[in-house]
Write an enzyme that holds these catalytic residues in place. Structure first.
Site, mmCIF file in Angstrom:
data_model
loop_
_atom_site.group_PDB
_atom_site.id
_atom_site.type_symbol
_atom_site.label_atom_id
_atom_site.label_comp_id
_atom_site.label_asym_id
_atom_site.label_seq_id
_atom_site.Cartn_x
_atom_site.Cartn_y
_atom_site.Cartn_z
ATOM 1 N N ASP A 1 0.382 -1.477 0.103
ATOM 2 C CA ASP A 1 -0.207 -0.362 0.039
ATOM 3 C C ASP A 1 0.872 1.045 0.099
ATOM 4 O OD1 ASP A 1 1.221 0.054 2.487
ATOM 5 O OD2 ASP A 1 -0.781 -0.290 2.890
ATOM 6 N N ASN B 1 -7.907 -2.698 13.589
ATOM 7 C CA ASN B 1 -9.243 -3.163 14.003
ATOM 8 C C ASN B 1 -9.417 -4.197 12.877
ATOM 9 O OD1 ASN B 1 -7.987 -2.247 11.386
ATOM 10 N ND2 ASN B 1 -9.282 -0.414 11.213
ATOM 11 N N HIS C 1 -6.971 -4.484 10.024
ATOM 12 C CA HIS C 1 -7.264 -4.010 8.515
ATOM 13 C C HIS C 1 -6.026 -5.237 8.780
ATOM 14 C CE1 HIS C 1 -5.134 -0.224 10.082
ATOM 15 N NE2 HIS C 1 -4.230 -0.837 9.245
ATOM 16 N N GLU D 1 -10.277 -1.697 5.184
ATOM 17 C CA GLU D 1 -10.349 -1.496 6.047
ATOM 18 C C GLU D 1 -11.234 -2.461 6.849
ATOM 19 O OE1 GLU D 1 -8.996 0.480 8.755
ATOM 20 O OE2 GLU D 1 -8.205 2.684 7.767
HETATM 21 C C1 GLP Z 1 -0.499 0.379 8.572
HETATM 22 C C2 GLP Z 1 -0.349 -0.099 7.503
HETATM 23 C C3 GLP Z 1 -0.018 -1.797 7.774
HETATM 24 C C4 GLP Z 1 -0.307 -2.694 9.044
HETATM 25 C C5 GLP Z 1 -0.314 -1.676 10.070
HETATM 26 C C6 GLP Z 1 -0.152 -1.853 11.498
HETATM 27 O O1 GLP Z 1 -2.211 0.958 9.419
HETATM 28 N N1 GLP Z 1 -1.251 -0.252 6.335
HETATM 29 O O2 GLP Z 1 -0.287 -2.515 6.589
HETATM 30 O O3 GLP Z 1 0.009 -3.785 8.852
HETATM 31 O O4 GLP Z 1 -0.437 -0.163 10.141
HETATM 32 O O5 GLP Z 1 1.220 -1.146 12.189
HETATM 33 P P1 GLP Z 1 2.273 -1.488 12.909
HETATM 34 O O6 GLP Z 1 2.783 -2.211 12.371
HETATM 35 O O7 GLP Z 1 2.902 -0.273 13.192
HETATM 36 O O8 GLP Z 1 1.164 -1.739 14.244
#
Ligand code: GLP
Length: 241
Positions: free
Chosen positions: A67, A136, A138, A143
């Protein structure tokens, strides 16, 4: 699904890096699906370390990232392209032209999504997709409520996601409200999926996603249907499983 319980963040990162390494060693021209977020940072560090020791060669590897924020330039310090360069690509011998991240500045984001789908197809699909998880549920930026059947598309980020990612920006208002993300369908087409989770704050969503019903309200729950998923987490994140 295979589950590896690691003692702490460091051993979780090492285990995840081992799995990616195995893929690259067995198929030096692998297509790696890569993720951002703080969770995989230790895994990238470990891979860089093994590359520096001569144990890994990324010369023929290709990559596609999950992304990117709409509106951020590749050299914006909070863009996911910048994250990948500084946390991984700049430190290994991957061909820069073989690394793919959706273009946040594309004039026509919908056309960019179509192009990105073609890129993934052109590479013959993804051999191993690394995934973190949002609180959440995702995955990528899919989402809760997203249709399972989408490929790369533009999403409006939820307030909770904007708030969670605000820590990386000067102020919350600077967090982009839209992103381009591979869809659930693109993710599910990967031949293998490696989910990395760390920390007690992820324990509840890990339980919901992997033991609860499969529902678009918890995007990661669809992974229960994938035939080849490895979940690597530290004890804290897996404590409720
Ligand atoms: C962002 C990214 C996700 C990632 C999520 C969790 O929203 N788009 O790909 O998995 O954060 O991030 P973290 O690993 O910092 O908890």
């Amino acid at each position: 699904m295979k589950i590896y319980v690691a003692e702490d963040y460091q051993s979780m990162s090492r285990k995840a890096a081992n799995i990616v390494s195995a893929q690259v060693i067995l198929n030096p021209a692998s297509v790696l699906g890569l993720a951002t977020g703080s969770t995989p940072v230790g895994m990238y560090k470990q891979l860089i370390d093994w590359y520096n020791k001569g144990d890994l060669d990324f010369d023929q590897v290709k990559s596609v990232n999950l992304d990117e924020y709409v509106g951020l330039a590749p050299d914006h310090p909070q863009s996911y392209r910048y994250f990948m360069q500084t946390n991984f690509f700049d430190h290994i011998n991957i061909d820069p032209a073989a690394t793919n991240v959706p273009q946040g500045l594309a004039a026509d984001p919908a056309a960019e999504c179509a192009r990105y789908n073609q890129v993934i197809r052109g590479l013959g699909g993804i051999d191993i997709q690394v995934l973190g998880m949002g609180h959440n549920g995702h995955i990528g930026f899919n989402e809760p409520g997203e249709a399972f059947e989408l490929e790369t598309h533009v999403v409006d980020l939820q307030e909770s996601t904007i708030a969670a990612n605000a820590r990386f920006f000067e102020k919350k208002e600077d967090v982009p409200s839209r992103a381009i993300t591979m869809g659930i369908k693109s993710i599910m087409q990967a031949r293998q999926i490696l989910v990395v989770v760390s920390g007690e704050d992820k324990a509840a969503i890990v339980k919901t996603a992997f033991t609860g019903p499969v529902t678009p309200l918890v995007p990661a729950s669809i992974l229960q249907m994938h035939p080849n998923v490895v979940l690597v987490g530290d004890r804290a994140a897996l404590s409720k499983l």
